[in-house]
Design a protein around this motif. Structure first.
Motif, mmCIF file in Angstrom:
data_model
loop_
_atom_site.group_PDB
_atom_site.id
_atom_site.type_symbol
_atom_site.label_atom_id
_atom_site.label_comp_id
_atom_site.label_asym_id
_atom_site.label_seq_id
_atom_site.Cartn_x
_atom_site.Cartn_y
_atom_site.Cartn_z
ATOM 1 N N SER A 126 0.423 -1.183 -0.007
ATOM 2 C CA SER A 126 -0.278 0.353 0.062
ATOM 3 C C SER A 126 0.847 1.183 0.359
ATOM 4 C CB SER A 126 -0.755 -0.335 1.179
ATOM 5 O OG SER A 126 -0.577 -0.116 2.392
ATOM 6 N N LYS A 127 1.325 1.242 1.146
ATOM 7 C CA LYS A 127 2.876 2.336 1.338
ATOM 8 C C LYS A 127 3.200 2.846 -0.306
ATOM 9 C CE LYS A 127 2.807 2.308 5.802
ATOM 10 N NZ LYS A 127 3.717 2.533 7.420
ATOM 11 N N LEU A 128 3.995 1.761 -1.288
ATOM 12 C CA LEU A 128 4.708 1.587 -2.549
ATOM 13 C C LEU A 128 3.613 2.076 -3.351
ATOM 14 C CD1 LEU A 128 6.659 -1.659 -3.029
ATOM 15 C CD2 LEU A 128 7.596 0.828 -2.831
ATOM 16 N N VAL A 129 2.401 2.070 -3.186
ATOM 17 C CA VAL A 129 1.580 2.094 -4.255
ATOM 18 C C VAL A 129 0.892 3.738 -4.329
ATOM 19 C CG1 VAL A 129 -0.693 1.997 -4.489
ATOM 20 C CG2 VAL A 129 0.218 -0.181 -4.229
ATOM 21 N N LEU A 130 1.387 4.018 -3.447
ATOM 22 C CA LEU A 130 0.743 5.440 -2.818
ATOM 23 C C LEU A 130 2.069 6.441 -3.529
ATOM 24 C CD1 LEU A 130 -0.621 5.474 0.731
ATOM 25 C CD2 LEU A 130 -1.394 6.045 -0.999
#
Length: 483
Positions: A126-130
């Motif tokens: 999720s943090k990579l995607v953000l």
């Protein structure tokens, strides 16, 4: 396109929710070959969110841009015309740049809309995607139905936005690095509305003949390369959540009464434990009691789930095919993949299926960074001796290394991991001879592409002949590289 008329040509009609499966960057492939008839074309996760939002009275634009054969720009314009309050976009790792183009444009044209992405892959990254997608507001973690319904119900009070969505901090450029979204709660699957079947017949036109049925969610196992394993452990409350036998039978009967006879379960594993096996027996009895006598179905399971007594009952109920992720034909490779199974079990599994007349569809990883030429030979011989179906990717299958999986860390420590392209790690072969063999295999298999694509569903003998010819050429290439 004509297929869009019923809900995408309505001018600027506002909808509460848009659910988008992006285009893949290339036109859909029409499948005619017998090998592919049991594949599922619909994206049941989005279809379920759509059905459940509609059941609560919300207006929904459900758009599968792949099956609608839309370009990226057409996908954007269709969505903008409907001015949705909330936009959910499916993110799969080969298509990060496409999703970025779509979400950037939607942010520009619909600045007041809430844009989130979802799926198993973004759930565990999720943090990579953000970071990759600066125009989105958040990432849905885990199952989407409850998160989306909560968001629709609370959209006027953003302070109460769901905890199973990892939100970008205020200022849009800051990522919530000091917090993580909660796991999604275990949804009582029997209480969900059945999936929206808007694209069933379109998928069947493209050769995806089976009706997809989701009877459970999650994976309780620990394969090192597997996104569903990490997702099930970290993103959802239960590693295996299931529907009742009655609920499954009811949905299948509905489709049966509407003329459908071929079904495929979309579950990661249909038989992961003793409870699942009891449920399978109960469900098979219900199919028999309802006299759904001419249906056929398949599912995915592990090799060690194949029990002759159980599978004899399922065969009587219509089981004709089973997909099993064998992955490799050598115990050392299975250990690397954390399959927790040995080749000796594979042999007995295949004997049981053969005795019962149930076709085995294999999942194999022919090439990986650490594979040797000898292991590739064993993989090809195992495939050649035991399986009748064939697709190009069977012999060109290579390990997909994705962020968030245990094998990514292992290969990084071995110095074999490269950079990331479209959300997937590149990697290099440890042995130069294997890299040469990879090139050989591509030349051989792709040289027969036209022969394969010209086969029709009834060309079983021709498919068998073609498969054997290709296998002989591949084994010849292996022998040449072993000298």
């Amino acid at each position: 396109m004509e297929r869009l008329d019923h809900d995408c040509r309505g001018g600027s009609n506002h909808v509460d929710l848009a659910l988008i499966k992006p285009p893949a960057g290339s036109p859909p492939v029409k499948f005619t070959n017998y090998s592919f008839q049991s594949m599922i074309g619909e994206t049941l996760g989005i279809a379920s969110i759509s059905a459940n939002a509609r059941a609560r009275g919300f207006s929904v634009l459900y758009l599968d841009a792949y099956f609608e054969e839309l370009t990226v720009q057409q996908t954007i314009s269709t969505t903008v015309r409907h001015a949705p309050s909330i936009i959910g976009v499916l993110l799969r790792y080969p298509y990060v740049s496409i999703v970025k183009e779509i979400t950037d444009a939607l942010r520009l044209h619909l600045p007041r809309s809430t844009i989130i992405v979802g799926g198993q892959y973004p759930s565990i990254n999720s943090k990579l995607v953000l970071e990759w997608l600066p125009s989105i507001d958040g990432v849905c973690i885990g199952d989407g139905e409850a998160a989306i319904l909560n968001l629709l119900a609370e959209r006027e009070d953003l302070s109460r936005r769901g905890s199973s969505i990892l939100w970008r901090d205020d200022g849009r450029n800051q990522i919530a690095t000091d917090k993580r979204a909660a796991k999604s709660s275990a949804v009582p699957l029997d209480e969900l509305a059945w999936p929206d079947r808007k694209y069933l017949h379109i998928a069947q036109e493209f050769g995806y003949k089976a009706v997809g049925i989701s009877s459970s969610r999650g994976c309780p196992f620990r394969c090192s390369y597997c996104v569903p394993h990490v997702y099930s452990q970290n993103s959802i409350e239960r590693p295996w959540n299931h529907r009742s036998a009655t609920s499954i039978a009811d949905e299948m009967q509905y489709h049966y009464d509407n003329g459908q006879r071929l079904f495929t379960f979309s579950d990661e594993h249909f038989l992961p434990n003793k409870m699942a096996k009891r449920r399978a027996l109960e469900w098979a009895a219900k199919i028999e009691d309802r006299k759904l006598s001419d249906l056929k179905f398949m599912f995915d399971c592990r090799a060690d789930a194949v029990d002759e007594e159980l599978f004899a009952v399922l065969k009587k109920a219509g089981l004709y095919r089973v997909y099993i992720g064998f992955e490799a034909a050598e115990n050392g490779m299975l250990l690397d993949y954390r399959k927790d199974v040995k080749m000796e079990i594979y042999s007995e599994t295949l004997r049981v299926l053969s005795r019962l007349g149930i076709e085995a569809i294999p999942g194999m990883i022919i090439f990986s960074p650490t594979t040797t030429v000898g292991e590739i030979r064993k993989n090809i011989e195992f495939f050649s001796e035991n399986f009748s179906t064939y697709a190009e990717e069977d012999f060109l299958s290579r390990l997909q290394v994705l962020p968030g999986t245990p094998i990514a860390n292992s290969l990084k420590n071995q110095g074999l991991l490269g950079g990331m392209i479209e959300g997937e790690y590149s990697w290099r072969f440890r042995e130069s001879a294997v890299e040469s063999l990879w090139n050989d295999f591509n030349e051989i298999v792709k040289g027969r592409s036209d022969d394969f694509l010209n086969l029709q569903a009834h060309d079983g003998h021709a498919l068998s002949v073609l498969k054997k010819e290709i296998e002989l050429d591949l084994l010849g290439a292996v022998r040449a590289r072993m000298q």
